[in-house]
Design an enzyme around this catalytic site. Structure first.
Site, short mmCIF file in Angstrom:
data_model
loop_
_atom_site.label_atom_id
_atom_site.label_comp_id
_atom_site.label_asym_id
_atom_site.label_seq_id
_atom_site.Cartn_x
_atom_site.Cartn_y
_atom_site.Cartn_z
N GLY A 12 0.83 -1.21 0.00
CA GLY A 12 0.00 0.00 0.00
C GLY A 12 0.86 1.25 0.00
N LEU A 16 -2.15 7.17 0.32
CA LEU A 16 -2.06 8.34 1.22
C LEU A 16 -1.03 8.10 2.32
CD1 LEU A 16 -3.19 10.92 2.73
CD2 LEU A 16 -4.90 9.37 3.71
N VAL A 17 -1.20 7.02 3.08
CA VAL A 17 -0.29 6.80 4.23
C VAL A 17 1.08 6.35 3.73
CG1 VAL A 17 0.05 5.47 6.37
CG2 VAL A 17 -2.24 6.25 5.74
N TYR A 146 -15.67 -3.96 5.91
CA TYR A 146 -14.30 -3.46 6.16
C TYR A 146 -13.91 -3.75 7.60
CZ TYR A 146 -10.76 0.31 6.73
OH TYR A 146 -9.62 1.05 6.98
N ASN A 175 -9.17 8.89 11.66
CA ASN A 175 -9.29 9.28 10.25
C ASN A 175 -8.04 10.04 9.80
OD1 ASN A 175 -11.99 8.56 11.01
ND2 ASN A 175 -12.70 9.64 9.18
N HIS A 189 -12.86 9.82 1.38
CA HIS A 189 -13.25 10.22 2.73
C HIS A 189 -13.67 11.68 2.72
CE1 HIS A 189 -10.57 6.72 3.66
NE2 HIS A 189 -11.54 6.49 4.50
P1 NAP Z 1 -5.22 4.49 -0.12
O1 NAP Z 1 -4.66 5.85 -0.31
O2 NAP Z 1 -6.49 4.10 -0.77
O3 NAP Z 1 -4.07 3.43 -0.52
C1 NAP Z 1 -4.38 2.06 -0.54
C2 NAP Z 1 -3.13 1.34 -0.94
O4 NAP Z 1 -3.40 -0.05 -1.01
C3 NAP Z 1 -2.63 1.79 -2.32
O5 NAP Z 1 -1.22 1.79 -2.33
C4 NAP Z 1 -3.15 0.69 -3.22
O6 NAP Z 1 -2.36 0.48 -4.37
C5 NAP Z 1 -3.01 -0.52 -2.30
N1 NAP Z 1 -3.89 -1.60 -2.72
C6 NAP Z 1 -5.24 -1.60 -2.78
N2 NAP Z 1 -5.68 -2.78 -3.23
C7 NAP Z 1 -4.57 -3.54 -3.50
C8 NAP Z 1 -4.36 -4.85 -4.00
N3 NAP Z 1 -5.39 -5.64 -4.33
N4 NAP Z 1 -3.09 -5.30 -4.13
C9 NAP Z 1 -2.05 -4.51 -3.81
N5 NAP Z 1 -2.17 -3.25 -3.30
C10 NAP Z 1 -3.43 -2.79 -3.17
O7 NAP Z 1 -5.43 4.17 1.43
P2 NAP Z 1 -4.75 4.81 2.72
O8 NAP Z 1 -5.67 5.83 3.27
O9 NAP Z 1 -3.32 5.13 2.45
O10 NAP Z 1 -4.82 3.55 3.71
C11 NAP Z 1 -3.67 2.84 4.07
C12 NAP Z 1 -4.04 1.97 5.26
O11 NAP Z 1 -4.51 2.81 6.33
C13 NAP Z 1 -5.18 1.01 4.94
O12 NAP Z 1 -4.92 -0.25 5.54
C14 NAP Z 1 -6.40 1.66 5.60
O13 NAP Z 1 -7.36 0.68 5.96
C15 NAP Z 1 -5.77 2.33 6.79
N6 NAP Z 1 -6.53 3.46 7.36
C16 NAP Z 1 -6.82 4.54 6.58
C17 NAP Z 1 -7.54 5.61 7.16
C18 NAP Z 1 -7.89 6.85 6.36
O14 NAP Z 1 -8.64 7.69 6.87
N7 NAP Z 1 -7.41 7.00 5.13
C19 NAP Z 1 -7.94 5.54 8.49
C20 NAP Z 1 -7.60 4.41 9.24
C21 NAP Z 1 -6.89 3.38 8.67
P3 NAP Z 1 -2.73 1.23 -5.77
O15 NAP Z 1 -3.30 2.58 -5.46
O16 NAP Z 1 -1.42 1.26 -6.47
O17 NAP Z 1 -3.74 0.37 -6.41
O1 GFB Z 2 -14.58 10.15 5.95
P1 GFB Z 2 -15.99 9.71 5.84
O2 GFB Z 2 -16.55 9.46 4.47
O3 GFB Z 2 -16.19 8.32 6.60
O4 GFB Z 2 -16.89 10.77 6.63
P2 GFB Z 2 -16.40 7.99 8.15
C1 GFB Z 2 -18.29 10.71 6.48
C2 GFB Z 2 -18.94 11.88 7.22
O5 GFB Z 2 -18.64 13.12 6.52
C3 GFB Z 2 -20.44 11.72 7.20
C4 GFB Z 2 -19.86 13.67 6.00
O6 GFB Z 2 -21.01 12.35 8.32
C5 GFB Z 2 -20.81 12.46 5.92
O7 GFB Z 2 -22.18 12.90 5.90
N1 GFB Z 2 -19.61 14.28 4.69
C6 GFB Z 2 -19.98 15.55 4.33
C7 GFB Z 2 -19.04 13.70 3.63
N2 GFB Z 2 -19.67 15.78 3.05
C8 GFB Z 2 -19.08 14.63 2.58
C9 GFB Z 2 -18.52 14.27 1.33
O8 GFB Z 2 -18.53 15.04 0.33
N3 GFB Z 2 -17.96 13.03 1.23
C10 GFB Z 2 -17.93 12.16 2.30
N4 GFB Z 2 -17.32 10.95 2.15
N5 GFB Z 2 -18.48 12.46 3.51
C11 GFB Z 2 -15.13 5.83 7.43
C12 GFB Z 2 -15.36 4.34 7.32
O9 GFB Z 2 -16.20 6.40 8.15
O10 GFB Z 2 -13.93 6.10 8.15
C13 GFB Z 2 -14.21 3.70 6.59
O11 GFB Z 2 -16.59 4.09 6.62
C14 GFB Z 2 -12.85 4.20 7.07
O12 GFB Z 2 -14.33 2.29 6.76
C15 GFB Z 2 -12.82 5.68 7.40
O13 GFB Z 2 -12.41 3.49 8.16
C16 GFB Z 2 -11.57 6.05 8.16
O14 GFB Z 2 -15.38 8.63 9.00
O15 GFB Z 2 -17.83 8.22 8.49
#
Ligand code: NAP
Ligand code: GFB
Length: 325
Positions: A12, A16-17, A146, A175, A189
């Protein structure tokens, strides 16, 4: 292997991360930090191998022979993407996680740090949430696919530790947002979605801007560069199988409205924010305690939320043509 004694594979790594970790490591290399001099870092995306496929996963590990793994690869998305694809989120992430941890075991990887999320905790829970509560009840209905797949990482880590003595652990971020985020409207998100949609509103000269839901849900948001530093620290210094919450303080929790106002200020958007309450709010809150992290890493300081938002808006405006839209 060259002079390095560690080969760190980041699955991954193109996301983003992953890209935030690459930024942190590149900065450490520039500053000549001793620890990074001993480490070779490899950042992989799905083009390097589809980790849902066991053979492609095995080939990736055979090619790089990692000694350490930060496992980020996952099907990831915001509330609306999860609500519409719970089965895919469950199946894809179950396959990825089982393949990566099995390959880590077979290749005698010394340590794996995988990634859960504060959104996987039980929906009916007491606050603040802590690391002991992961399995204490069903997750919120919007993202059960998820959530259950992520919880199985913790189950697998305990199984590999008990049966094979593996040092596999996990962290639980709140988040995350920042540069290189997913800004696509269908899957993103809230923070990247608002940043991208408000950039469009500024360009179009819109007089109003629609935030989905009521704006009242509460979230803890961590800047990607901060979570990246904490991931690198965890890999180097945290050695328990027990998950570790990586979150800003409880008092730094903000409403969706406050986040939207911060993005409005960063964009210099002069229009009015309105709320589309026909859209779901999702989970109301998932307030997590970072007490355990604070007890282990006292000196860590988080980037102030408004500064992190400003930095991300600036990055987006400067990199829109390369961003994931
Ligand atoms: P992201 O930007 O969507 O990146 C996801 C990564 O996983 C990308 O590098 C993608 O590769 C890779 N990937 C997806 N499907 C794959 C597959 N089938 N085989 C190989 N690689 C694959 O996500 P992120 O936000 O960086 O998340 C990274 C980790 O943090 C995840 O485990 C996520 O659950 C966790 N996390 C994220 C958040 C958040 O708010 N973003 C919060 C809590 C935890 P490609 O893009 O090259 O396809
Ligand atoms: O980041 P988000 O999509 O996911 O935030 P969660 C959703 C909240 O933001 C809801 C409001 O209250 C939405 O109504 N919101 C307002 C919007 N405008 C928008 C918009 O344009 N787009 C989106 N997406 N939301 C996720 C989990 O929950 O948290 C995932 O479902 C993941 O599994 C992620 O773990 C970190 O924070 O609600």
């Amino acid at each position: 292997m060259g002079s390095e004694s560690k080969i760190v594979l980041v699955t991954g790594g193109s996301g983003l991360v992953g890209q935030a970790i690459k930024t942190v490591i590149d900065e450490e290399k520039k500053s000549g930090s001793a620890e990074v001099g001993n480490e070779k870092w490899i950042f992989c995306g799905s083009k390097d191998g589809d980790l849902r496929n066991k053979k492609e996963t095995e080939a990736l590990f055979e090619k790089h022979k990692p000694t350490h793994v930060i496992h980020l690869a996952a099907m990831v998305g915001g509330l609306f993407h999860n609500m519409a694809h719970n089965l895919d989120f469950f199946r894809d992430n179950m396959a990825i996680n089982d393949n990566v941890l099995y390959a880590s075991y077979k290749h005698k990887v010394q340590k794996v740090v995988s990634c859960l999320s504060t959104c996987i905790f039980p929906d009916k829970i007491t606050y603040p949430i802590d690391e002991t509560m992961v399995h204490n009840g069903p997750p919120h209905s919007s993202n059960y696919g998820y959530s259950y797949a992520k919880r199985m990482i913790d189950v697998l880590n305990r199984g590999y530790a008990e049966q094979h003595g593996c040092r596999f652990t996990s962290v639980i971020p709140c988040n995350v947002f920042g540069p290189h985020d997913n800004f696509s409207l269908a899957t993103s998100h809230v923070i990247p979605a608002l940043i991208r949609r408000m950039d469009d509103a500024v360009t179009n000269g819109d007089k109003t801007f629609s935030v989905w839901g009521t704006g009242s849900p509460l979230r803890q948001f961590i800047y990607s560069l901060d979570i990246a530093k904490l991931f690198v620290w965890t890999l180097r210094h945290y050695d328990s199988v027990e998950p570790l919450i990586l979150s800003v303080d409880e008092e730094d929790e903000v409403t969706i409205s406050k986040a939207a106002e911060a993005i409005k200020k960063a964009h210099g958007f002069a229009g009015e924010i309105v709320y589309d309450t026909s859209k779901a709010d999702g989970q109301y809150k998932k307030t997590a305690s970072n007490k355990k992290l604070r007890s282990l890493y006292k000196e860590f300081t988080f980037t102030p939320f408004e500064q992190a938002i400003q930095d991300t808006v600036t990055w987006f405006k400067n990199n829109r043509e390369h961003a994931r839209l």
